[in-house]
Design a protein around this motif. Structure first.
Motif: not given
Lengths: 446, 478
Positions: A145-159
């Motif tokens: 099982s895994g949870e992931t959050a991705y954020l970038a300085t461009s404003g991209q936000r995913l989880s």
């Protein structure tokens, strides 16, 4: 999930103005119960976490990761990455971080799988072995099982979050092994007795094998073999990096495959597992690599896409800058023939369960050598007549699927974890294939 | 760190384990790669955590965490024991551990130049310059990379082990690929996996990547128009880099005791070797003597103590052609009735220590590559591994090399492309009739040996010399 986003925001807040950066925070559990000689001999689990940061400063790029997220650790992560950036040469191929894009709303997650305990995995092993009826058994039951959050300085936000469960095993007679396996996002989908019974049946039917002269034979490749074929075609062919370097066979718009072959990557399919975005925060979407035999697309990460003047297809692999892009949710479109119907269509050929230790001799021609494993049978006039001993093959995977080379496609899709190097949540869904010719170059015993 | 490991062991015992050990590992690593004159990737990792093994009845359990607090460590010890108890649901035979003295020690490998202290700028300059040179010499794709690891670990066991180790490793690699109309050709230096060791950056300086960049690009281009290796049976001379692969695949894995006992049957496979034949079976010719020696200075498979606390040692594997030894850990050794070999290691704190090769190497003979060529009337010389495939019993192999040369009348002739050879292990090793000497003995390092579920990457060493074999089938193609 909000805790992971909070960690990612704490990392970005530590960066100096003007820095371009992306941060990936993940945590999860990997647990695997392994059995051999009919007992559990290895039984492992871990609680894992990681924070990965990639920073670009004045065209200079560096990445770092750490598996702690207290303030001191995050300070060190940012400081080390910035220092590495400043000391690095300019990276002219840097494609920048992902721009804000929404990912498809799909979640291959099952709370029961995420919370599976060692007793449940041992119970699945016990169920497999109960169907072995005295045969020696070996294999594993895994829950991830895994949870992931991705954020970038461009404003991209995913989880996102995902689970995967696999039961994979063999049963053994004195002179043969038989295998069976099942994979799903849900542990509850796995049928331990059925998988064990399948491995037992195959082991018994593969017993007392005889030698067969090497040569070219028609083959039915069972799904595990087909996964192997597709892995090589993707890694060395549909990979934007391989194309950029001139190592790929792929020529867009050309009928390079038999019209029976349609291959797509599709995280939205209910059979799929994994996250709806890749390691660079690019949302995954359905992509047709081959449609009715015609090569339609390549897989790209942001770097290979920039070089090709294309857009990333969401196939970046963690740490894959050198290797390029790979699909995580391949689906080979099924045909209409049951397994029995496939066998009935063979004049004289071999039914192959698994491949083993396949290695490519040349990426352009896709010539691969390897061996058969876990059951090979001779088919004559549409009937399985006897098991044969394992054989070595040396065969171009591209030629094996070329126009006119695919006699039939099986109707049942089987999901299998993808080969090494893709992360544990990648899985391919494929049917069996009946191919016109396969080049067996020797017996495994010499 | 010893206190954290001790807390985990005590908790495992309190939860009912009859044996437990705990390993705190802190690993820093750095990897840089370049392509066609530009840096392509620079990554650094810092991973620290605790892995606990517990033995309850005859069942093992392992649990790992990244959180190094006493509370978390105790929790990990308890979880390891709970997992061991679950193993008892499908229990095996009674299990003991081969006796090993409970050492309390510190060990580190001697390093002249700390590889993580060498500046990134210097590393970047090296990789960009050699890839630019290869590109300028005709390579369509020029790649180079370097890696460094600094691993610090603390082991505590319920038998009294208390061992701290620091192991630094590094190495580098480069390759030139030429793309032809129908196929590609590649030359790597110093080998397909580069060269790695338990040494400092001095190892990379000694490799002399700049001095070989232009040559391998020229060779890759020349291979595109070279004649193809013909299908035939002939005398085969292998360079030492390919011999390292030959040893790794057809000897090293075959003598792993976990494989022989069937513990890897469903995945990595078993072995054609039967313990009942240990000490009697002919593995190869009289020239074949193989050791597993974890004490070789600078070799990639060297350490002070393995991850069970067994001291590094030299074990004879094949002596004068006869199979005499195995690679073992404490549990497998006890089952097989052999002494613990000290060959159990885990890839990171979160991976279960398992039987791994140390430095599995061929002892040198008294010939040389040039003498072998001069003594061969008709044959082929191959070097630098390109592909490798071997069956699940480690018996039937087919290996490909990057480059070959025809040998006629005792002289090296024209270059050949796509050289491959195939064989059955004891027959192949039985045909060994000439062996390079001490001057050509090279400690090759393999930094990417895959094994286990979940997958683990092992660092292994392979001392090797050039060697000659007779009656080998070559030129197998699709």
């Amino acid at each position: 999930m909000s805790a992971l986003i909070d960690v990612a925001e704490r990392v970005l807040a530590r960066l100096e103005a003007g820095a371009e950066a992306e941060v990936t925070v993940s945590r999860g559990q990997e647990a695997l119960t392994r059995f051999a000689v009919s007992f559990i001999h290895q039984n492992v689990a871990d609680d894992r976490r990681s924070v990965s940061l990639r920073v670009a400063l004045d065209g200079r790029v560096a990445s770092s990761s750490i598996n702690a997220w207290d303030d001191a650790a995050l300070d060190r992560l940012v400081r080390n990455t910035i220092e590495a950036c400043r000391l690095s040469p300019v990276d002219p191929g840097w494609p920048g971080v992902s721009e804000p894009q929404e990912a498809v709303a799909v979640e291959h997650w099952d709370a029961g799988t995420a919370g599976a305990d060692p007793a449940q995995r041992a119970g699945m092993v016990s169920a497999f072995m109960s169907a072995a009826h005295g045969l020696e058994a070996a294999g594993f039951c895994e829950t991830v099982s895994g949870e992931t959050a991705y954020l970038a300085t461009s404003g991209q936000r995913l989880s996102g979050r995902a689970t995967q469960a696999t039961l994979d095993g063999i049963c053994r007679t004195a002179d043969a092994d038989g295998s069976a396996r099942a994979t799903s996002a849900r542990l509850a989908d796995l049928d331990g007795p059925a998988v064990g019974a399948e491995a037992t049946r195959r082991a018994r039917e593969a017993s007392d094998p005889t030698d067969l002269d090497p040569g070219r034979y028609e083959v039915i490749l069972e799904p595990a073999c087909v996964v192997n074929v597709l892995y090589f075609l993707c890694f060395h062919g549909f990979n934007g990096r391989a194309a950029e370097e001139g190592r790929s066979f792929a020529r867009l718009g050309e009928g390079q495959f038999d019209p029976a072959i349609s291959l797509r990557d599709d995280v939205t399919d209910p059979m799929s597992t994994g996250l709806p975005f890749d390691a660079e925060g690019t949302p995954r979407r359905r992509i047709d690599l081959v449609r009715s035999g015609t090569t339609r697309a390549l897989c790209h990460d942001r770097r290979t896409a920039k070089a090709a003047g294309a857009a990333s297809t969401g196939h970046a692999v963690p740490g894959g800058a050198t290797w390029g892009a790979m699909p995580a949710n391949l689906i080979l479109e099924p045909g209409e023939r049951s397994r029995d119907a496939l066998i009935a269509g063979v004049q004289r050929g071999l039914l192959v369960t698994d491949f083993w230790y396949t290695r490519i001799l040349d990426p352009r021609t896709q010539v691969v050598t390897g061996l058969t494993r876990n059951g090979v049978w001779l088919i004559e006039e549409g009937r399985v007549v006897r098991p044969v001993r394992n054989l070595r093959f040396t065969q171009s995977y591209l030629e094996a699927l070329a126009p006119g080379a695919v006699r039939a496609v099986g109707s049942e899709l089987i999901l299998s974890p993808a080969a090494m190097g893709l992360g544990t949540l990648a899985a391919y869904a494929v049917p069996a294939l009946h191919l016109a010719s396969w080049n067996f170059t020797g017996g495994a015993r010499g | 760190m010893f206190d954290i490991a001790t807390a985990a062991v005590e908790a495992a015992l309190a939860a009912g384990a009859r044996y437990a050990d705990a390993r705190v590992m802190a690993r820093r690593s750095q990897s840089m790669s370049a392509r066609n004159g530009d840096i392509e990737e620079l990554s650094q990792e810092e991973h620290t955590g605790l892995g606990v093994r517990a033995l309850s009845g005859s069942g093992w359990g392992f649990f790992a965490i990244a959180d190094l607090t006493p509370v978390a460590a105790r929790g990990a010890g308890e979880r390891a024991t709970a997992i061991a108890r679950a193993s008892a649901m499908v229990a095996g035979p009674p299990l003991e551990l081969a006796p090993v003295e409970a050492h309390q020690a510190y060990w580190e490998d001697p390093v002249a130049e700390d590889p993580l202290s060498v500046t990134l700028a210097e590393k970047g300059d090296l990789l960009t310059s050699v890839t630019a040179t290869m590109r300028g010499s005709g390579a369509d794709v020029a790649l180079a990379s370097c890696d460094a690891w600094d691993t610090h670990k603390w082991l505590v066991s319920s038998e009294g082990h208390r061992i701290e180790q620091r192991i630094r490793e590094c190495g580098a690699w480069m390759s030139a690929t030429a793309v032809g109309e129908r196929e590609t050709q590649r030359r790597s230096f110093p080998g397909i996996r580069g060269q790695y060791g338990t040494r400092g950056w001095e190892l990379v300086r000694e490799l002399d990547l700049p001095g070989n960049a232009s040559r391998i690009a020229d060779e890759a281009r020349a291979l595109l128009s070279a004649p193809e290796c013909p299908p035939t049976q002939t005398t085969l001379i292998l360079g030492s880099e390919q011999m390292a692969l030959q040893i790794h695949e057809s000897v090293g894995h075959a003598v792993e005791l976990d494989r022989i006992l069937g513990w890897e049957a469903a995945f990595a496979g078993t072995s054609w070797l039967d313990l009942a034949q240990l000490g009697r079976l002919r593995f190869g010719s009289d020239l074949m003597s193989i050791t597993a020696d974890a004490t070789l200075p600078g070799a990639l498979g060297s350490f002070g103590y393995d991850d069970e606390g067994t001291p590094a040692q030299r074990v004879d594997i094949v002596r004068d052609g006869t199979w005499v030894g195995v690679l073992s850990g404490r549990d497998s050794a006890a089952l097989a009735g052999v002494p613990a070999g000290g060959m159990v290691r885990g890839d990171g704190y979160d991976r279960l220590p398992m039987v791994r090769m140390t430095n599995i190497g061929l002892l040198p003979g008294d010939s040389s590559l040039e003498e072998m060529i001069a003594a061969t009337d008709d044959g082929v010389l191959m070097d630098t591994n390109r592909s490798w495939s071997i069956d699940d019993k480690r018996l039937n192999f087919q290996f490909g090399c990057e480059i070959g040369w025809e040998i006629k009348g005792g002289k090296r002739g024209r270059m050949m492309r796509n050289p491959t050879y195939t064989g059955i292990s004891p027959r192949f090793w039985g045909s060994l009739d000439m062996l390079g000497g001490q001057a050509e003995w090279t400690f090759w390092g393999t930094p990417n040996c895959g094994k286990g579920q979940p997958g683990q990457v092992g660092h292994t060493g392979h001392p090797a010399v050039p060697a000659r074999f007779t009656g080998v089938r070559i030129g197998v193609r699709g």
